[in-house]
Design a protein around this motif. Structure first.
Motif, mmCIF file in Angstrom:
data_model
loop_
_atom_site.group_PDB
_atom_site.id
_atom_site.type_symbol
_atom_site.label_atom_id
_atom_site.label_comp_id
_atom_site.label_asym_id
_atom_site.label_seq_id
_atom_site.Cartn_x
_atom_site.Cartn_y
_atom_site.Cartn_z
ATOM 1 N N TYR A 86 16.448 -5.093 20.151
ATOM 2 C CA TYR A 86 15.144 -5.369 19.548
ATOM 3 C C TYR A 86 14.241 -6.003 20.600
ATOM 4 O O TYR A 86 14.714 -6.749 21.462
ATOM 5 C CB TYR A 86 15.288 -6.325 18.359
ATOM 6 C CG TYR A 86 16.162 -5.780 17.253
ATOM 7 C CD1 TYR A 86 15.639 -4.929 16.283
ATOM 8 C CD2 TYR A 86 17.509 -6.113 17.177
ATOM 9 C CE1 TYR A 86 16.444 -4.415 15.266
ATOM 10 C CE2 TYR A 86 18.322 -5.607 16.170
ATOM 11 C CZ TYR A 86 17.784 -4.759 15.221
ATOM 12 O OH TYR A 86 18.591 -4.260 14.226
ATOM 13 N N ARG A 113 13.442 -9.567 12.183
ATOM 14 C CA ARG A 113 11.996 -9.517 11.953
ATOM 15 C C ARG A 113 11.516 -10.817 11.294
ATOM 16 O O ARG A 113 10.489 -11.389 11.675
ATOM 17 C CB ARG A 113 11.650 -8.319 11.062
ATOM 18 C CG ARG A 113 10.147 -8.073 10.894
ATOM 19 C CD ARG A 113 9.883 -6.885 9.989
ATOM 20 N NE ARG A 113 10.465 -5.666 10.521
ATOM 21 C CZ ARG A 113 9.909 -4.905 11.466
ATOM 22 N NH1 ARG A 113 8.729 -5.274 11.978
ATOM 23 N NH2 ARG A 113 10.500 -3.816 11.896
ATOM 24 N N GLY A 124 8.257 -6.014 18.074
ATOM 25 C CA GLY A 124 7.512 -4.883 18.609
ATOM 26 C C GLY A 124 8.329 -3.609 18.597
ATOM 27 O O GLY A 124 9.447 -3.564 18.075
ATOM 28 N N GLU A 125 7.778 -2.568 19.186
ATOM 29 C CA GLU A 125 8.483 -1.288 19.297
ATOM 30 C C GLU A 125 9.465 -1.349 20.464
ATOM 31 O O GLU A 125 9.289 -2.130 21.399
ATOM 32 C CB GLU A 125 7.475 -0.153 19.550
ATOM 33 C CG GLU A 125 6.467 0.046 18.416
ATOM 34 C CD GLU A 125 7.122 0.520 17.137
ATOM 35 O OE1 GLU A 125 8.051 1.347 17.221
ATOM 36 O OE2 GLU A 125 6.726 0.044 16.052
ATOM 37 N N THR A 126 10.478 -0.484 20.427
ATOM 38 C CA THR A 126 11.409 -0.373 21.554
ATOM 39 C C THR A 126 10.635 0.043 22.799
ATOM 40 O O THR A 126 9.862 0.996 22.762
ATOM 41 C CB THR A 126 12.498 0.680 21.250
ATOM 42 O OG1 THR A 126 13.196 0.272 20.072
ATOM 43 C CG2 THR A 126 13.484 0.787 22.397
ATOM 44 N N SER A 128 8.427 -1.970 24.262
ATOM 45 C CA SER A 128 7.190 -2.757 24.364
ATOM 46 C C SER A 128 7.357 -3.998 25.239
ATOM 47 O O SER A 128 6.382 -4.571 25.713
ATOM 48 C CB SER A 128 6.711 -3.182 22.969
ATOM 49 O OG SER A 128 7.678 -4.002 22.325
#
Length: 248
Positions: A86, A113, A124-126, A128
């Motif tokens: 993550y 989260r 965030g996104e993978t 990022s």
């Protein structure tokens, strides 16, 4: 990540690590089981298992626990753990990488989260965050095993790229694919390392202080306290004085 290392050392000195000992053993056992399951249950033929056992020994994990974790890898009823990374941002825009081993992807994602949200961060996104880090090999020894110059000389000779020494530790960095080789060479000279593992090393760090530093430490502590989380990395720097104040 000097700030994070300093934080760990202060926690250790103040005895806070004692309360987390069984949780740490649980995470080490999980890594040993997964490593043995993915490759051979013999560390001589499984580099990942060899490093996992080394990490467990460095934390004084009993041999019986290590053997039990290896045996669990062949148990029919053993849960299947999934490796997930993550990436998110903490207070002051600090980049955070969280490595998890979980038997429930939905639970892990929801918990992580929530931890970010409750502590001034966001998931965030993978990709990022990880582009701001380099995946390297990391080996750590107590400062007492050698002088700064002797460790630097031995590490460079073993094939390492960098050594950062402080009052508490020698931190040795090498290419990720050279970790086993460099670790073995240093072990021959200085004995078992305190730690030898893959490591997300930040390319640059962000200075953090005051309330944001306190919130960041709460975020990292909460992540490390989660059962699914194996490792947490972040690109921050906090002064020694600020660290002492926070730990107090």
């Amino acid at each position: 990540m000097a700030g994070h290392s300093k934080w760990a050392n202060i926690q250790h000195r103040k005895g806070r690590q004692d309360a987390r000992r069984s949780k740490m053993f649980s995470k080490l056992s999980k890594e040993i089981t997964v490593a043995a399951k993915m490759g051979a249950p013999d560390p001589d033929f499984n580099p990942r298992l060899r490093l996992a056992i080394q990490a467990a020994k460095a934390q004084s994990m009993p041999k019986d626990n290590i053997d039990r974790a290896i045996k669990k890898s062949t148990a029919a009823d053993e849960a299947n753990f999934e490796e997930i990374r993550y990436e998110g941002f903490g207070p002051a825009g600090v980049g955070v990488i969280v490595e998890a081993l979980t038997d429930n992807r939905n639970r892990a994602a929801s918990d992580i989260r929530a931890i970010f949200s409750k502590n001034g961060g966001n998931l965030g996104e993978t990709g990022s965050v990880s582009f701001m880090f380099d995946l390297v090999g990391y080996i750590e020894y107590p400062a007492s095993v050698a002088s700064e110059d002797d460790m630097l000389e031995a590490a460079i000779e073993a094939g390492a790229d960098d050594v950062q020494s402080s009052e508490e530790t020698h931190e040795i960095y090498c290419a990720f694919d050279q970790l086993g080789e460099v670790s073995a060479a240093l072990q021959e000279k200085f004995g078992e390392a305190s730690s030898a593992k893959p490591y997300w090393k930040p390319q640059n760090t962000i200075d953090v202080d005051g309330d944001k530093a306190a919130s960041l430490m709460k975020l990292i502590d909460a992540l490390e306290d989660n059962d699914d989380v194996q490792n947490v990395y972040a690109n921050f720097e906090i002064s020694d004085e600020e660290m002492e104040r926070l730990a107090g």
